[in-house]
Scaffold this motif. Structure first.
Motif, PDB file in Angstrom:
ATOM      1  N   TYR A   1     -14.762   9.976 -21.885  1.00  0.00           N
ATOM      2  CA  TYR A   1     -14.011   8.734 -21.734  1.00  0.00           C
ATOM      3  C   TYR A   1     -12.413   9.226 -22.163  1.00  0.00           C
ATOM      4  O   TYR A   1     -12.250   9.566 -23.291  1.00  0.00           O
ATOM      5  CB  TYR A   1     -14.485   7.554 -22.346  1.00  0.00           C
TER       6      TYR A   1
ATOM      7  N   GLU B   1     -15.980   8.667 -16.891  1.00  0.00           N
ATOM      8  CA  GLU B   1     -16.078   9.736 -16.003  1.00  0.00           C
ATOM      9  C   GLU B   1     -17.371  10.586 -16.468  1.00  0.00           C
ATOM     10  O   GLU B   1     -17.890  10.725 -17.702  1.00  0.00           O
ATOM     11  CB  GLU B   1     -14.975  10.611 -16.107  1.00  0.00           C
TER      12      GLU B   1
ATOM     13  N   THR C   1     -16.423   9.890 -11.192  1.00  0.00           N
ATOM     14  CA  THR C   1     -16.644   8.683 -11.859  1.00  0.00           C
ATOM     15  C   THR C   1     -17.900   8.037 -11.488  1.00  0.00           C
ATOM     16  O   THR C   1     -18.640   8.480 -10.291  1.00  0.00           O
ATOM     17  CB  THR C   1     -15.467   7.652 -11.504  1.00  0.00           C
TER      18      THR C   1
END
Length: 351
Positions: free
Chosen positions: A199, A222, A128
């Motif tokens: 995403y 991410e 992330t």
């Protein structure tokens, strides 16, 4: 009759750095492994490299034509800090056996592509944005400005290509069980990483992001990074150990993030490489000829421009920083057997 080799003589006042206290309250807690080949590429310098371009294959030459050529991986302090953060995540997010040996690199299926003339796995790493910002800054309360700076740094780094040239040694076993030492030359001109964002969103979240909800985008987003195989090549046998908090230790020892220079990072990496190598030899000494030191530290521009004060100040700053980090116990200048000036580093093998 063979002439007897002269002993090295220590110069008067040979202590290059005064006694310096180590970092207060900054213990080393855990370490991650970095490929020795990748550090070798960072420490490549033009001293004695004349003619390297002539040794490249026609295929590699065709890739680098009409471009300003820089040998090895030359990155800014911010890019170096970024790559350290990513390599740490790569190590901890990879699958390893009980002995710590790497089984598979990354936490996603590898990307298959050509590298060194062969079809090779490129590690794929998912994390992330928040994980990246935390690793880069060393804190959880990073600012929006810091996050934007890190985004800009990784985006620009992705667009750069580097000339990577090294030899990898390995043992090839035949069907009859015989072993043969082999050597493979790697030549590539390519980026260090490639970024793919995706995403995992509900329809409602996607609609909000489409309307400009940046906070939700940041929270849910991410990053997937496809990394150069250089970063895992032979990492089980040719590796260097880095403290988990290497970025923070470097910044504190230098006097702040903005005080970290390429010369500091280069000397740090050179000494960590020597420590990793010498631990297996129980030898606490490594040496550098004084005339090669500016090139090792990336200060050859100052040599060419005869900027002696800047050169000396930069070298002194790098020496003091690695001493404050605890990498060396002593640094002395000696006259070698051939009359050359050398710096002798007494390594801290407990680092």
């Amino acid at each position: 009759m063979r002439k007897k080799k002269e002993k090295e003589e220590e110069k008067d006042g040979s202590l290059i750095i005064p006694p310096i206290a180590g970092l207060p309250d900054v213990p080393i807690v855990g370490k991650f492994l970095v490929s020795g080949h990748s550090v070798d590429q960072k420490l490549m310098h033009p001293y004695g490299m004349a003619g390297l371009l002539d040794t490249l294959s026609p295929q590699t030459k065709s890739k680098v034509k009409d471009e300003v050529l820089v040998y090895g991986i030359k990155v800014s302090p911010a890019e170096d800090r970024l790559m350290m953060a990513i390599q740490k995540m790569l190590w901890y997010k990879s699958t390893k056996d009980k002995k710590g040996k790497l089984i598979s690199a990354g936490n996603m299926p590898a990307h298959r592509d050509m590298y060194g003339g062969e079809s090779t796995d490129f590690p794929a790493l998912r994390f992330t944005p928040a994980e990246l910002y935390k690793e880069y800054t060393g804190k959880t309360d990073y600012s929006g400005a810091e996050a934007l700076y890190i985004k800009d740094t990784i985006t620009k780094l992705e667009q750069r290509r580097f000339l990577i040239v090294y030899k990898r040694k390995y043992v090839q076993r035949s069907a009859r069980g015989k072993s043969e030492q082999r050597e493979q030359r790697i030549e590539e001109y390519m980026p260090l990483l490639r970024i793919v964002r995706y995403y995992d969103l509900t329809s409602e979240e996607a609609a909000k992001i489409d309307k400009g909800d940046r906070e939700l985008k940041e929270k849910k987003g991410e990053i997937v990074v496809i990394m150069n195989p250089l970063f895992i090549d032979q990492i089980d046998t040719k590796f260097i150990e880095y403290p988990n908090n290497i970025n923070q230790r470097t910044a504190i020892a230098a006097g702040g993030n903005r005080k970290v220079t390429q010369s500091i990072n280069n000397l740090r990496d050179h000494l960590l490489r020597a420590i990793s190598s010498n631990k297996r030899k129980d030898n606490a000494i490594t040496e550098v000829n004084r005339d090669k030191l500016p090139f090792l530290l990336g200060l050859d521009k100052y040599v060419k421009e005869s900027r002696q004060k800047l050169l000396n100040d930069s070298i002194q700053k790098a020496l003091e920083t690695v001493a404050r980090m605890g990498l060396v116990l002593d640094v002395k200048e000696v006259t070698g057997a051939q009359g050359q000036d050398k710096l002798v580093f007494v390594l801290n093998l407990e680092y």
